[in-house]
Design a protein around this motif. Structure first.
Motif, PDB file in Angstrom:
ATOM      1  N   GLY A  42       0.819  -1.204   0.000  1.00 29.81           N
ATOM      2  CA  GLY A  42       0.000   0.000   0.000  1.00 29.81           C
ATOM      3  C   GLY A  42       0.856   1.257   0.000  1.00 29.81           C
ATOM      4  O   GLY A  42       2.088   1.214  -0.019  1.00 29.81           O
ATOM      5  N   THR A  43       0.184   2.383   0.030  1.00 29.75           N
ATOM      6  CA  THR A  43       0.857   3.674   0.047  1.00 29.75           C
ATOM      7  C   THR A  43       0.772   4.289   1.439  1.00 29.75           C
ATOM      8  O   THR A  43      -0.075   3.898   2.257  1.00 29.75           O
ATOM      9  CB  THR A  43       0.210   4.630  -0.972  1.00 29.75           C
ATOM     10  OG1 THR A  43      -1.185   4.774  -0.649  1.00 29.75           O
ATOM     11  CG2 THR A  43       0.340   4.091  -2.390  1.00 29.75           C
ATOM     12  N   VAL A  44       1.642   5.230   1.715  1.00 30.73           N
ATOM     13  CA  VAL A  44       1.629   5.926   3.006  1.00 30.73           C
ATOM     14  C   VAL A  44       0.551   6.999   2.968  1.00 30.73           C
ATOM     15  O   VAL A  44       0.674   7.992   2.255  1.00 30.73           O
ATOM     16  CB  VAL A  44       3.003   6.551   3.306  1.00 30.73           C
ATOM     17  CG1 VAL A  44       2.920   7.405   4.573  1.00 30.73           C
ATOM     18  CG2 VAL A  44       4.058   5.464   3.473  1.00 30.73           C
ATOM     19  N   ARG A  45      -0.515   6.767   3.712  1.00 29.42           N
ATOM     20  CA  ARG A  45      -1.644   7.695   3.724  1.00 29.42           C
ATOM     21  C   ARG A  45      -1.831   8.393   5.054  1.00 29.42           C
ATOM     22  O   ARG A  45      -2.577   9.360   5.154  1.00 29.42           O
ATOM     23  CB  ARG A  45      -2.927   6.944   3.359  1.00 29.42           C
ATOM     24  CG  ARG A  45      -2.867   6.291   1.983  1.00 29.42           C
ATOM     25  CD  ARG A  45      -4.031   5.361   1.754  1.00 29.42           C
ATOM     26  NE  ARG A  45      -5.316   6.055   1.831  1.00 29.42           N
ATOM     27  CZ  ARG A  45      -6.491   5.434   1.871  1.00 29.42           C
ATOM     28  NH1 ARG A  45      -6.536   4.107   1.878  1.00 29.42           N
ATOM     29  NH2 ARG A  45      -7.599   6.129   1.930  1.00 29.42           N
ATOM     30  N   ARG A  46      -1.192   7.877   6.106  1.00 24.23           N
ATOM     31  CA  ARG A  46      -1.273   8.506   7.422  1.00 24.23           C
ATOM     32  C   ARG A  46       0.084   8.446   8.083  1.00 24.23           C
ATOM     33  O   ARG A  46       0.969   7.681   7.676  1.00 24.23           O
ATOM     34  CB  ARG A  46      -2.298   7.793   8.326  1.00 24.23           C
ATOM     35  CG  ARG A  46      -3.747   8.173   8.069  1.00 24.23           C
ATOM     36  CD  ARG A  46      -4.634   7.735   9.234  1.00 24.23           C
ATOM     37  NE  ARG A  46      -4.236   8.343  10.497  1.00 24.23           N
ATOM     38  CZ  ARG A  46      -4.623   9.556  10.893  1.00 24.23           C
ATOM     39  NH1 ARG A  46      -5.430  10.277  10.142  1.00 24.23           N
ATOM     40  NH2 ARG A  46      -4.225  10.034  12.050  1.00 24.23           N
ATOM     41  N   GLY A  47       0.258   9.245   9.123  1.00 27.87           N
ATOM     42  CA  GLY A  47       1.448   9.187   9.955  1.00 27.87           C
ATOM     43  C   GLY A  47       1.062   8.923  11.397  1.00 27.87           C
ATOM     44  O   GLY A  47      -0.052   9.240  11.839  1.00 27.87           O
ATOM     45  N   VAL A  62      -1.937  -0.827  12.511  1.00 25.12           N
ATOM     46  CA  VAL A  62      -2.222   0.194  11.514  1.00 25.12           C
ATOM     47  C   VAL A  62      -1.668  -0.251  10.162  1.00 25.12           C
ATOM     48  O   VAL A  62      -0.744  -1.066  10.093  1.00 25.12           O
ATOM     49  CB  VAL A  62      -1.608   1.563  11.896  1.00 25.12           C
ATOM     50  CG1 VAL A  62      -2.233   2.092  13.171  1.00 25.12           C
ATOM     51  CG2 VAL A  62      -0.090   1.470  12.042  1.00 25.12           C
ATOM     52  N   LYS A  63      -2.263   0.270   9.100  1.00 24.49           N
ATOM     53  CA  LYS A  63      -1.803  -0.012   7.740  1.00 24.49           C
ATOM     54  C   LYS A  63      -1.673   1.293   6.981  1.00 24.49           C
ATOM     55  O   LYS A  63      -2.234   2.317   7.384  1.00 24.49           O
ATOM     56  CB  LYS A  63      -2.784  -0.950   7.024  1.00 24.49           C
ATOM     57  CG  LYS A  63      -2.874  -2.341   7.637  1.00 24.49           C
ATOM     58  CD  LYS A  63      -3.813  -3.245   6.841  1.00 24.49           C
ATOM     59  CE  LYS A  63      -3.846  -4.648   7.431  1.00 24.49           C
ATOM     60  NZ  LYS A  63      -4.764  -5.549   6.659  1.00 24.49           N
ATOM     61  N   GLU A  64      -0.921   1.248   5.890  1.00 21.28           N
ATOM     62  CA  GLU A  64      -0.708   2.418   5.032  1.00 21.28           C
ATOM     63  C   GLU A  64      -0.298   3.639   5.864  1.00 21.28           C
ATOM     64  O   GLU A  64      -0.743   4.761   5.626  1.00 21.28           O
ATOM     65  CB  GLU A  64      -1.965   2.720   4.208  1.00 21.28           C
ATOM     66  CG  GLU A  64      -2.328   1.577   3.260  1.00 21.28           C
ATOM     67  CD  GLU A  64      -3.481   1.937   2.345  1.00 21.28           C
ATOM     68  OE1 GLU A  64      -4.488   2.484   2.833  1.00 21.28           O
ATOM     69  OE2 GLU A  64      -3.370   1.688   1.130  1.00 21.28           O
ATOM     70  N   THR A  65       0.561   3.384   6.850  1.00 23.39           N
ATOM     71  CA  THR A  65       0.947   4.408   7.813  1.00 23.39           C
ATOM     72  C   THR A  65       2.451   4.410   8.014  1.00 23.39           C
ATOM     73  O   THR A  65       3.064   3.349   8.167  1.00 23.39           O
ATOM     74  CB  THR A  65       0.258   4.161   9.173  1.00 23.39           C
ATOM     75  OG1 THR A  65      -1.167   4.154   8.986  1.00 23.39           O
ATOM     76  CG2 THR A  65       0.623   5.228  10.188  1.00 23.39           C
ATOM     77  N   GLN A  93       2.646  15.210   2.418  1.00 27.20           N
ATOM     78  CA  GLN A  93       1.222  14.945   2.243  1.00 27.20           C
ATOM     79  C   GLN A  93       0.551  14.499   3.545  1.00 27.20           C
ATOM     80  O   GLN A  93      -0.679  14.435   3.629  1.00 27.20           O
ATOM     81  CB  GLN A  93       1.009  13.873   1.167  1.00 27.20           C
ATOM     82  CG  GLN A  93       1.364  12.437   1.573  1.00 27.20           C
ATOM     83  CD  GLN A  93       2.821  12.070   1.375  1.00 27.20           C
ATOM     84  OE1 GLN A  93       3.669  12.956   1.255  1.00 27.20           O
ATOM     85  NE2 GLN A  93       3.111  10.776   1.294  1.00 27.20           N
ATOM     86  N   LEU A  94       1.349  14.217   4.574  1.00 23.97           N
ATOM     87  CA  LEU A  94       0.783  13.759   5.848  1.00 23.97           C
ATOM     88  C   LEU A  94       0.373  14.902   6.766  1.00 23.97           C
ATOM     89  O   LEU A  94      -0.219  14.658   7.817  1.00 23.97           O
ATOM     90  CB  LEU A  94       1.790  12.860   6.579  1.00 23.97           C
ATOM     91  CG  LEU A  94       2.172  11.551   5.894  1.00 23.97           C
ATOM     92  CD1 LEU A  94       3.112  10.748   6.791  1.00 23.97           C
ATOM     93  CD2 LEU A  94       0.942  10.732   5.529  1.00 23.97           C
TER      94      LEU A  94
END
Length: 321
Positions: free
Chosen positions: A89-94, A113-116, A174-175
């Motif tokens: 997946g992509t990094v969508r959250r921090g 957590v995922k994509e984090t 973007q986070l």
């Protein structure tokens, strides 16, 4: 589920308080300059260029790319830790994750957590951020510059958290506005102090947080860091003048983002009245949830089941949407 009955302590880690009494506890009033004290420190932390450096870690995990990380915090203090990046997946959250007073020797790979992008900093003086003459022993660390509010070690640790947010935004712009914080015990108290003043953090999860309701924190028997400060107070009666500025419950009254709290009814390390003071202080108009555990800092029957339920709540709370 029930609170532990048998234990090795010479005091009652429930302090004789029932759930109704714990829920009724309120935080102490803030010192007059509480907000200005922290706002000025926050502005200073925002002005730091963290200069993050990433390196390949000797650790590996099937779900995460593991990086060693170091960055510069306030006072030129170099902070070490780890950064986990998802393999899928992509990094969508921090997410910044704070540790207890025992420090940490590796990241938590089972964090739900995922994509984090997950940053695990070690607060100054502890673990990968140890530096003489600061002691890594909690009993001494908690006393470091306690007589000087501007340089007290807890304030520096709060700044380390704020600069950790800056690190994630520098690495992943973007986070910005999509970064959460999770902290346990020591890290829970530090988080409560940091959250009201950093609008870049969009939600917080605190587990058995310490430093709540300092007058109570100084008065109850404990095996935790409060015991050391209680002994110090015997010869330094004015220590509460400093500690009033570092009260996690007072700070929690100012938190304006969704919160997930986990507090315990029995805890020999962080007295439950102090934990509940933080949870009870959260403004009622916001989206908060408090999970009540039978015990903290102590193994007990039903512990795994309670923590499994909490883990599922954490998964939903920090979902990358």
């Amino acid at each position: 589920m029930s609170i532990p009955i048998e234990h090795p302590y010479d005091f009652d880690p429930t302090y004789g308080l029932g759930l109704a009494e714990l829920r009724a506890i309120r935080p102490p009033q803030a010192p007059p300059h509480f907000d200005n004290f922290w706002r000025e420190r926050y502005v200073g932390a925002l002005g730091v260029n963290p200069q993050p450096q990433l390196g390949e870690s000797r650790l590996s995990h099937p779900d995460w790319h593991v990086h060693d990380i170091a960055y510069t915090s306030t006072d030129g203090f170099r902070i070490g830790g780890w950064l986990l990046l998802p393999r899928e997946g992509t990094v969508r959250r921090g997410l910044v994750v704070g540790h207890g007073y025992g420090g940490r020797d590796q990241p938590d790979f089972d964090i739900p957590v995922k994509e984090t992008a997950v940053l695990f900093p070690c607060f100054r003086g502890l673990s990968r951020s140890s530096r003489p003459p600061i002691s890594s022993d909690p009993a001494w660390h908690v006393l470091n510059d306690i007589d000087k509010p501007e340089s007290y070690i807890l304030g520096g640790c709060v700044e380390d958290l704020w600069v950790a947010i800056s690190v994630l935004i520098k690495l992943y712009p973007q986070l910005d506005g999509r970064i959460g914080y999770s902290g346990i015990s020591f890290g829970g108290g530090i988080g409560a102090l940091a959250l009201p003043f950093d609008q870049r953090i969009d939600r917080g999860h605190l587990i058995v947080p310490t430093f709540g309701n300092m007058p109570v924190w100084l008065s109850l028997p404990t095996t935790g860091s409060a015991h050391s400060v209680q002994n110090y107070r015997k010869t330094h009666g004015d220590v509460l003048n400093t500690l009033g500025l570092f009260d996690a419950a007072t700070a929690a009254t100012r938190i304006q983002v969704p919160m997930l709290l986990a507090v315990a009814r029995f805890d020999p390390v962080v007295a439950p009245p102090c934990q509940f003071s933080v949870a009870n202080a959260l403004p009622t108009s916001n989206d908060h949830e408090t999970v009540i555990l039978d015990a903290g800092h102590f193994d007990y029957p039903g512990c795994e089941e309670q923590h499994a339920l909490l883990t599922e709540k954490v998964r939903r709370f920090f979902r990358a949407t």
